[in-house]
Design an enzyme around this catalytic site. Structure first.
Site, PDB file in Angstrom:
ATOM      1  N   GLU A  81     -50.799   4.183   2.968  1.00  0.00           N
ATOM      2  CA  GLU A  81     -51.222   3.483   4.537  1.00  0.00           C
ATOM      3  C   GLU A  81     -51.193   5.088   5.787  1.00  0.00           C
ATOM      4  O   GLU A  81     -51.759   4.944   6.509  1.00  0.00           O
ATOM      5  CB  GLU A  81     -51.768   2.431   5.085  1.00  0.00           C
ATOM      6  N   CYS A  98     -44.639   0.193  -0.848  1.00  0.00           N
ATOM      7  CA  CYS A  98     -43.384  -0.473  -0.870  1.00  0.00           C
ATOM      8  C   CYS A  98     -43.230  -1.422  -1.452  1.00  0.00           C
ATOM      9  O   CYS A  98     -42.841  -1.534  -2.127  1.00  0.00           O
ATOM     10  CB  CYS A  98     -43.513   0.286   0.988  1.00  0.00           C
ATOM     11  N   HIS A 113     -46.025   5.065   1.092  1.00  0.00           N
ATOM     12  CA  HIS A 113     -46.883   4.080   2.253  1.00  0.00           C
ATOM     13  C   HIS A 113     -48.283   5.763   2.096  1.00  0.00           C
ATOM     14  O   HIS A 113     -48.803   5.913   3.376  1.00  0.00           O
ATOM     15  CB  HIS A 113     -46.884   3.847   3.713  1.00  0.00           C
TER      16      HIS A 113
END
Lengths: 221, 262
Positions: free
Chosen positions: A197, A84, A195
């Site tokens: 994650e 990001c 993202h």
């Protein structure tokens, strides 16, 4: 799950941003150890370096400058993955100025780390609501090893209002009003606008691909 | 294409997930972390955790469950309840939450929205709006009104704001997303308040999430198609197993609504 742990290690660069914990947990869920640090020697010695970030480029670059990490990051030769804002920091510059990376206004040019020669600009959303927030699909996926197992149409979680345009460094694209780079790469540096994650199993796959890269695997791409 | 989001909402009270009817009479549904994990694995696109006691009690609340959730789930999640300052917000975000949602504290101090957006970025500042349709108001013509302290029925009170004025105000102050809780519909499973959400959509140029009223899969397709919301939040239909997320997404696909496959 146990992994063969080499003498080296994985680090998350402490950029002073808020999502460090979620990035750390994502790496740990894959069975790898990782250290959050701004220690210059630890970053230099790491096998893999993750550069996370949320918020504004100006704020994050100010933190990186204050920690004397600019030239340290620029000289890294091991694989580096930015998420990001962390991806955006890898470019030449961002036009986001004082505003957060998710607000579609620009009020200044922030010099970034200049690791991948492209520039971050306001997302040309063509009337779509900003920030671009939610799950969107990837297209034009290259054969870059970090994208192994990822297919056209797979969904990833995005939250941003600025983006890098499509360029020769684009390794996957996404569309929201117009096309932009969902991921970019040059040499040992890789950045994802989304993202990983927070992108469920497919996001974890990308983090795993990154952690499994050989030290020389990105050299002659 | 950007997918419409399905968002299970977990109301948290004293460390347990609870569910009430029209914000009253809470019953315990289960423990937070296993439920969060279950929904993430089932294909939820995002989770919201509302600590429904925090704002009305005025006490410091143990939020250690936030990092326990962040450890196990791999989708975005938002935490609401009792966040009154930048320090509160920072604590929650550092523990691994992706967004924080404010409601009563924003009504008391609207500039808080701007301060939080400046520090953490607009993307992680959600404003929750509890809206009640009062038939008698506006000289009998009816009016959507904003309520405060809805976590505690003894302290719940009407504010001076009408719903659409307040939404415009919070968006102008820097809110990155609006969750509109339609209180008349809450927990009764009669469908989302399409009329209200359409009006909210017209004044809201940031993501808008519908909340309150989901009872059937058709209610979800109605709210996406008719009110153009970015996401739909629901609690009891998921907690009680009335609707399975995978089944819901398959149904929405047949209705030509863009969703992320489970």
């Amino acid at each position: 799950m146990t992994k063969e742990v080499s003498a080296g290690m994985n680090v998350i660069v402490d950029t002073g941003c808020a999502n460090l914990a979620s990035v750390k947990f994502a790496v740990e869920r894959l069975g790898y150890q990782v250290t959050i640090t701004d220690n210059i020697e630890l970053i230099q010695q790491a096998d893999k370096v993750i550069l996370p970030g949320v918020g504004s480029a100006k704020h994050a670059m100010a933190n990186i400058n204050a920690k004397n990490l600019v030239s340290v990051l620029q000289k890294l030769t091991q694989p580096v993955l930015g998420f990001c804002l962390g991806m955006q920091l890898m470019t030449e510059s961002s036009t986001e100025g004082n505003k957060s990376s998710t607000e579609g206004k620009s009020d200044g040019l922030v010099p970034c780390l200049n690791l991948i020669p492209t520039k971050v600009e306001p997302l040309k959303a063509q009337g779509n609501r900003l920030p671009h927030m939610g799950w969107n699909t990837l297209s034009q996926i290259s054969d870059h090893p970090v994208l192994k197992g990822i297919s056209e149409g797979d969904y990833f979680y995005f939250v941003h209002s600025f983006a890098a345009p499509i360029s020769e460094y684009t390794i996957a694209s996404c569309e929201y009003g117009s096309k932009f780079s969902a991921a970019i790469a040059k040499d040992n540096f890789i950045g994802c606008q989304f993202h990983p994650e927070r992108s469920s199993a497919l996001g974890s796959k990308i983090i795993q691909n990154f952690l499994e890269l050989g030290p020389q695997e990105l050299v002659n791409l | 294409m950007l997918a419409r989001r399905i968002i299970p909402c977990l109301d948290v009270k004293d460390g347990k997930v609870v569910k009430g009817i029209q914000f009253r009479n809470h019953e315990i549904i289960g423990d937070i972390v296993p439920l969060a994990q279950k929904y993430a694995e089932a294909g939820a696109d995002e989770l919201v955790f509302y600590d429904i006691t925090a704002s009305s009690d005025g006490r410091v609340v143990d939020k250690s469950w936030v990092s326990r959730i962040a450890e196990v789930i791999d989708i975005p999640f938002c935490v609401a309840g009792g966040i009154k300052s930048a320090a509160d917000a920072k604590e929650i975000l550092m523990m691994g939450a992706d967004k924080i949602s404010i409601n009563s504290p924003a009504l008391r101090d609207p500039e808080l929205i701007t301060r939080l957006a400046d520090i953490f970025g607009q993307q992680c500042i959600v404003v929750g709006v509890d809206s009640f349709y009062n038939k008698e108001a506006n000289a009998g013509k009816g009016e959507y009104q904003v309520y405060q302290f809805t976590g505690d029925e003894k302290r719940t009170k009407q504010t001076g704001w009408t719903t659409f004025d307040w939404i415009e105000k919070v968006v102008s102050l820097g809110a990155g997303e609006i969750v509109l809780n339609c209180m008349n519909q809450d927990g009764v499973r009669q469908g989302y308040d399409i009329v209200q959400l359409k009006q909210a959509r017209a004044v809201c140029n940031v993501p808008l999430i519908a909340s309150g009223g989901a009872g059937t899969m058709a209610h979800f397709s109605d709210v996406y198609q008719q009110a153009d919301v970015d996401g739909a939040l629901a609690a009891s239909v998921f907690h009680k197993g009335v609707i399975a997320i995978k089944e819901l997404k398959n149904y929405l696909k047949t209705q030509r609504i863009e969703v992320r496959p489970c």
